[in-house]
Design a protein around this motif. Structure first.
Motif, PDB file in Angstrom:
ATOM      1  N   GLY A   1      -9.667   3.719 -40.679  1.00 24.38           N
ATOM      2  CA  GLY A   1     -10.293   3.804 -39.370  1.00 24.38           C
ATOM      3  C   GLY A   1     -10.135   2.553 -38.534  1.00 24.38           C
ATOM      4  N   ASN A   2      -9.742   1.417 -39.159  1.00 26.72           N
ATOM      5  CA  ASN A   2      -9.604   0.175 -38.392  1.00 26.72           C
ATOM      6  C   ASN A   2      -8.523   0.289 -37.329  1.00 26.72           C
ATOM      7  OD1 ASN A   2     -11.565  -1.038 -39.944  1.00 26.72           O
ATOM      8  ND2 ASN A   2     -10.121  -1.922 -41.380  1.00 26.72           N
ATOM      9  N   GLU A   3      -7.375   0.845 -37.733  1.00 24.40           N
ATOM     10  CA  GLU A   3      -6.278   0.997 -36.783  1.00 24.40           C
ATOM     11  C   GLU A   3      -6.542   2.169 -35.842  1.00 24.40           C
ATOM     12  OE1 GLU A   3      -3.582  -0.752 -36.218  1.00 24.40           O
ATOM     13  OE2 GLU A   3      -3.919  -2.255 -37.762  1.00 24.40           O
ATOM     14  N   LEU A   4      -7.163   3.213 -36.373  1.00 20.95           N
ATOM     15  CA  LEU A   4      -7.435   4.383 -35.540  1.00 20.95           C
ATOM     16  C   LEU A   4      -8.419   4.019 -34.434  1.00 20.95           C
ATOM     17  CD1 LEU A   4      -6.986   7.368 -35.056  1.00 20.95           C
ATOM     18  CD2 LEU A   4      -8.845   7.860 -36.636  1.00 20.95           C
ATOM     19  N   SER A   5      -9.439   3.236 -34.799  1.00 17.83           N
ATOM     20  CA  SER A   5     -10.435   2.807 -33.802  1.00 17.83           C
ATOM     21  C   SER A   5     -10.066   1.427 -33.279  1.00 17.83           C
ATOM     22  CB  SER A   5     -11.828   2.783 -34.443  1.00 17.83           C
ATOM     23  OG  SER A   5     -12.185   4.050 -34.917  1.00 17.83           O
ATOM     24  N   ALA A   6      -8.831   1.270 -32.852  1.00 20.21           N
ATOM     25  CA  ALA A   6      -8.344  -0.033 -32.416  1.00 20.21           C
ATOM     26  C   ALA A   6      -9.110  -0.525 -31.201  1.00 20.21           C
ATOM     27  CB  ALA A   6      -6.850   0.052 -32.098  1.00 20.21           C
ATOM     28  N   ARG A   7      -9.299  -1.848 -31.155  1.00 20.89           N
ATOM     29  CA  ARG A   7      -9.985  -2.467 -30.036  1.00 20.89           C
ATOM     30  C   ARG A   7      -9.012  -3.385 -29.280  1.00 20.89           C
ATOM     31  NH1 ARG A   7     -12.864   1.027 -31.152  1.00 20.89           N
ATOM     32  NH2 ARG A   7     -15.102   0.990 -31.619  1.00 20.89           N
ATOM     33  N   LYS A   8      -9.154  -3.389 -27.974  1.00 16.27           N
ATOM     34  CA  LYS A   8      -8.351  -4.263 -27.132  1.00 16.27           C
ATOM     35  C   LYS A   8      -9.186  -5.491 -26.813  1.00 16.27           C
ATOM     36  CE  LYS A   8      -6.489  -2.039 -23.832  1.00 16.27           C
ATOM     37  NZ  LYS A   8      -6.131  -1.389 -22.536  1.00 16.27           N
ATOM     38  N   VAL A   9      -8.608  -6.667 -27.068  1.00 19.59           N
ATOM     39  CA  VAL A   9      -9.330  -7.921 -26.881  1.00 19.59           C
ATOM     40  C   VAL A   9      -8.643  -8.740 -25.801  1.00 19.59           C
ATOM     41  CG1 VAL A   9     -10.086 -10.054 -27.967  1.00 19.59           C
ATOM     42  CG2 VAL A   9     -10.066  -7.939 -29.279  1.00 19.59           C
ATOM     43  N   SER A  10      -9.418  -9.215 -24.833  1.00 22.75           N
ATOM     44  CA  SER A  10      -8.883 -10.072 -23.777  1.00 22.75           C
ATOM     45  C   SER A  10      -9.713 -11.345 -23.686  1.00 22.75           C
ATOM     46  CB  SER A  10      -8.910  -9.339 -22.424  1.00 22.75           C
ATOM     47  OG  SER A  10      -8.557 -10.233 -21.373  1.00 22.75           O
ATOM     48  N   THR A  11      -9.017 -12.484 -23.689  1.00 18.59           N
ATOM     49  CA  THR A  11      -9.696 -13.770 -23.504  1.00 18.59           C
ATOM     50  C   THR A  11      -9.214 -14.451 -22.223  1.00 18.59           C
ATOM     51  OG1 THR A  11      -8.011 -14.915 -24.825  1.00 18.59           O
ATOM     52  CG2 THR A  11      -9.961 -14.104 -25.985  1.00 18.59           C
ATOM     53  N   GLY A  12      -8.569 -13.673 -21.355  1.00 20.04           N
ATOM     54  CA  GLY A  12      -8.044 -14.246 -20.128  1.00 20.04           C
ATOM     55  C   GLY A  12      -7.006 -15.305 -20.437  1.00 20.04           C
ATOM     56  N   ASP A  13      -7.071 -16.437 -19.763  1.00 18.05           N
ATOM     57  CA  ASP A  13      -6.156 -17.544 -20.030  1.00 18.05           C
ATOM     58  C   ASP A  13      -6.874 -18.696 -20.722  1.00 18.05           C
ATOM     59  OD1 ASP A  13      -7.741 -18.302 -17.964  1.00 18.05           O
ATOM     60  OD2 ASP A  13      -6.124 -18.920 -16.615  1.00 18.05           O
ATOM     61  N   SER A  14      -7.923 -18.369 -21.471  1.00 16.70           N
ATOM     62  CA  SER A  14      -8.728 -19.403 -22.109  1.00 16.70           C
ATOM     63  C   SER A  14      -7.930 -20.200 -23.138  1.00 16.70           C
ATOM     64  CB  SER A  14      -9.957 -18.782 -22.796  1.00 16.70           C
ATOM     65  OG  SER A  14     -10.672 -19.776 -23.489  1.00 16.70           O
ATOM     66  N   GLN A  15      -8.063 -21.529 -23.074  1.00 18.14           N
ATOM     67  CA  GLN A  15      -7.469 -22.414 -24.071  1.00 18.14           C
ATOM     68  C   GLN A  15      -8.483 -22.775 -25.157  1.00 18.14           C
ATOM     69  OE1 GLN A  15      -5.767 -25.935 -22.112  1.00 18.14           O
ATOM     70  NE2 GLN A  15      -5.753 -24.800 -20.180  1.00 18.14           N
ATOM     71  N   TYR A  16      -9.691 -22.248 -25.046  1.00 16.16           N
ATOM     72  CA  TYR A  16     -10.782 -22.734 -25.878  1.00 16.16           C
ATOM     73  C   TYR A  16     -11.101 -21.846 -27.080  1.00 16.16           C
ATOM     74  CZ  TYR A  16     -11.121 -25.598 -21.765  1.00 16.16           C
ATOM     75  OH  TYR A  16     -10.814 -26.465 -20.750  1.00 16.16           O
ATOM     76  N   PHE A  17     -10.659 -20.629 -27.038  1.00 18.61           N
ATOM     77  CA  PHE A  17     -10.917 -19.747 -28.181  1.00 18.61           C
ATOM     78  C   PHE A  17      -9.935 -18.573 -28.170  1.00 18.61           C
ATOM     79  CE2 PHE A  17     -13.412 -18.124 -24.688  1.00 18.61           C
ATOM     80  CZ  PHE A  17     -13.266 -16.751 -24.761  1.00 18.61           C
ATOM     81  N   LYS A  18      -9.735 -18.019 -29.379  1.00 23.18           N
ATOM     82  CA  LYS A  18      -9.014 -16.771 -29.556  1.00 23.18           C
ATOM     83  C   LYS A  18      -9.990 -15.778 -30.178  1.00 23.18           C
ATOM     84  CE  LYS A  18      -4.646 -19.184 -30.483  1.00 23.18           C
ATOM     85  NZ  LYS A  18      -3.575 -19.404 -31.489  1.00 23.18           N
ATOM     86  N   ALA A  19      -9.668 -14.496 -30.137  1.00 20.72           N
ATOM     87  CA  ALA A  19     -10.591 -13.501 -30.679  1.00 20.72           C
ATOM     88  C   ALA A  19      -9.846 -12.293 -31.229  1.00 20.72           C
ATOM     89  CB  ALA A  19     -11.585 -13.052 -29.608  1.00 20.72           C
ATOM     90  N   THR A  20     -10.399 -11.707 -32.279  1.00 22.38           N
ATOM     91  CA  THR A  20      -9.955 -10.419 -32.804  1.00 22.38           C
ATOM     92  C   THR A  20     -11.179  -9.540 -32.979  1.00 22.38           C
ATOM     93  OG1 THR A  20     -10.104 -11.225 -35.086  1.00 22.38           O
ATOM     94  CG2 THR A  20      -7.951 -11.372 -34.005  1.00 22.38           C
ATOM     95  N   ALA A  21     -10.958  -8.214 -32.977  1.00 22.75           N
ATOM     96  CA  ALA A  21     -12.093  -7.285 -33.097  1.00 22.75           C
ATOM     97  C   ALA A  21     -11.731  -6.136 -34.011  1.00 22.75           C
ATOM     98  CB  ALA A  21     -12.493  -6.763 -31.717  1.00 22.75           C
ATOM     99  N   ASP A  22     -12.692  -5.698 -34.824  1.00 25.24           N
ATOM    100  CA  ASP A  22     -12.468  -4.534 -35.681  1.00 25.24           C
ATOM    101  C   ASP A  22     -13.148  -3.304 -35.064  1.00 25.24           C
ATOM    102  OD1 ASP A  22     -15.208  -4.591 -36.329  1.00 25.24           O
ATOM    103  OD2 ASP A  22     -14.883  -5.727 -38.168  1.00 25.24           O
ATOM    104  N   LYS A  23     -13.167  -2.217 -35.800  1.00 28.08           N
ATOM    105  CA  LYS A  23     -13.672  -0.957 -35.244  1.00 28.08           C
ATOM    106  C   LYS A  23     -15.175  -0.980 -34.945  1.00 28.08           C
ATOM    107  CE  LYS A  23     -14.676   1.398 -39.607  1.00 28.08           C
ATOM    108  NZ  LYS A  23     -14.473   2.631 -40.373  1.00 28.08           N
TER     109      LYS A  23
END
Length: 456
Positions: free
Chosen positions: A67-89
């Motif tokens: 379900g992780n890939e099926l319920s994929a999430r789109k993550v946007s951090t804009g042009d931030s140099q201060y953090f990266k992010a990932t998201a699960d279902k």
């Protein structure tokens, strides 16, 4: 067949006669052997093709099983140099303002400087404590800085200290770094010199001789103005289903994190399943087909193994899965089956399910044990695994090849024996005919020599 070789006494072409007799028995049997071998090889190739298609099907299923890939999430951090992010279902759609005040750093301390990395501080022991856990290493009088670093790094009970020799303009020194960031992982060092060995270790590592190069520091960030302190630059759990990786600190800068469902990725994964399933059905049909015009059957035509697989696949696509008290089928999510057993997508219906009923779509495929992706994967695995259906079938084909080789070898010996026996028989005949020819010739000569015989 031209007859050229002749027997010595009979003037008969014995070699050709023996060859003709042997070939009359050998050639049809050898042709049968060749046809049997070609049939086995064709089946081995067909089973290999089937296994390959099943493996591709399994790859497509992996994206739906958990379900992780099926319920994929789109993550946007804009042009931030201060953090990266990932998201699960488990991450929910939302937007967050994030400020990074401090990054987490690992503690670093260094011993006193010596002229050379090959200098030997002396015999004794170094003990370390990190986050309440301790370990130590014994130092020999012959150990230089590099040897000491190796002993620390290779210690089986090392609690998270990395030792490195750093050489600068001032000389060489041992630097001890914590493997983990944060204030909980500060390093303490105690040096003990061996009795009578001088004070080399104490002079290098104890008290003021141990320099703090980098203080241990926790990460500090704000999510929607809510303060979070972390031992690590990897932040898990602050936002459900989201992992943040802090990369730069500036309390005056605010970054925006946006989480949304990746409908395109979800649909791609469902389409990947449909395409892979159809490719598998096409392969099964091709491998088990019969060409009426050419009157030629494919390698696995009528094979119970492939018939069983096809039957189970077709049955499974029509099954319904219990999801939160209601039963869901592929059709309900916009995936239809035609009369040939292949799948197609009703785009409008699938798009609606992704947008409005993602829980049912995920449950249909990903429910543990009963979800279709897991059921299909289990079925495919019974065929592709070591010791599975295909492996067992290949073992059978290998056994058939060995039996065929044994039969060929036995038949070859039989033909050699036949050839040898025929030559003996024809050679005996040749001697008899030669003897008869000699007797006939002698008798004719005597008759011709009788008185009154008129020679023509």
């Amino acid at each position: 067949m031209a007859l050229t070789a002749t027997g010595i006494g009979s003037n008969l072409p014995i070699n050709d006669m023996v060859s003709a007799i042997v070939n009359a028995e050998k050639l049809p049997k050898e042709a049968l052997f060749n046809r049997t071998e070609d049939t086995i090889n064709a089946k081995v190739s067909a089973v290999g093709t089937l296994k390959s298609e099943l493996a591709k099907f399994q790859d497509a299923l992996k994206k739906l099983q958990k379900g992780n890939e099926l319920s994929a999430r789109k993550v946007s951090t804009g042009d931030s140099q201060y953090f990266k992010a990932t998201a699960d279902k488990f991450a929910q759609n939302g937007t967050y303002a994030i400020k990074v005040e401090k990054l987490a750093y690992a503690h670093k301390v260094a011993g006193d400087t010596t002229a050379l990395a090959t200098d030997k501080p002396g015999e004794g022991r170094l003990d370390f404590t990190v986050n309440g856990a301790s370990f130590g290493v014994d130092i020999a009088a012959t150990d230089d800085l590099q040897a000491i670093a190796r002993k620390i790094n290779d210690a089986s009970d090392n609690k998270g200290v990395v030792a490195t020799v750093v050489t600068s303009d001032d000389g060489s020194r041992l630097v001890f770094s914590s493997e983990k960031t944060g204030t909980d992982n500060q390093i303490s060092v105690t040096a003990t010199d061996a009795v009578g060995a001088g004070t080399g270790l104490n002079d290098m590592f104890n008290g003021a001789n141990l320099t703090e190069l980098q203080p241990a520091q926790n990460a500090v960030l704000y999510i929607d103005n809510q303060k979070i302190t972390s031992q690590s630059n990897e932040i898990k759990g602050a936002i459900t289903g989201v992992t943040l990786e802090l990369t730069k600190a500036d309390i005056g800068q605010t970054g925006t994190l946006t989480i949304s469902q990746d409908d395109t990725k979800v649909k791609e994964n469902v389409k990947g399943f449909v395409d892979s399933y159809n490719a598998l059905i096409d392969s099964i049909n091709k491998l088990s087909s019969y060409d009426a015009d050419k009157k030629k059957a494919s390698a696995l035509q009528g094979d119970p193994m492939i018939r069983s697989l096809e039957s189970q696949l077709r049955s499974m696509v029509s099954e319904r899965v219990d999801v939160d008290g209601k039963t869901i089928a592929l059709y309900d999510m916009g995936i239809k089956t035609d009369r040939y057993g292949k799948l197609s997508i009703d785009d409008a219906k699938l798009d609606k399910a992704i947008a409005e009923d993602m829980n049912s779509l995920e449950g249909l495929f990903s429910t543990e044990s009963t979800g279709l992706a897991n059921r299909f994967a289990e079925l495919a695995n019974t065929y592709t695994k070591s010791g599975g259906v295909i492996s067992t079938r290949n073992d059978t084909y290998n056994s058939e090849k060995k039996r065929l080789d044994t039969q060929r070898e036995a038949f070859s010996l039989k033909m050699k024996s036949l050839e040898s026996r025929l030559f003996k028989q024809f050679n005996k005949m040749d001697l008899v005919v030669a003897s008869l020819n000699q007797q006939t010739s002698g008798l004719i000569d005597r008759l011709n020599s009788l008185p009154g015989v008129v020679k023509g």
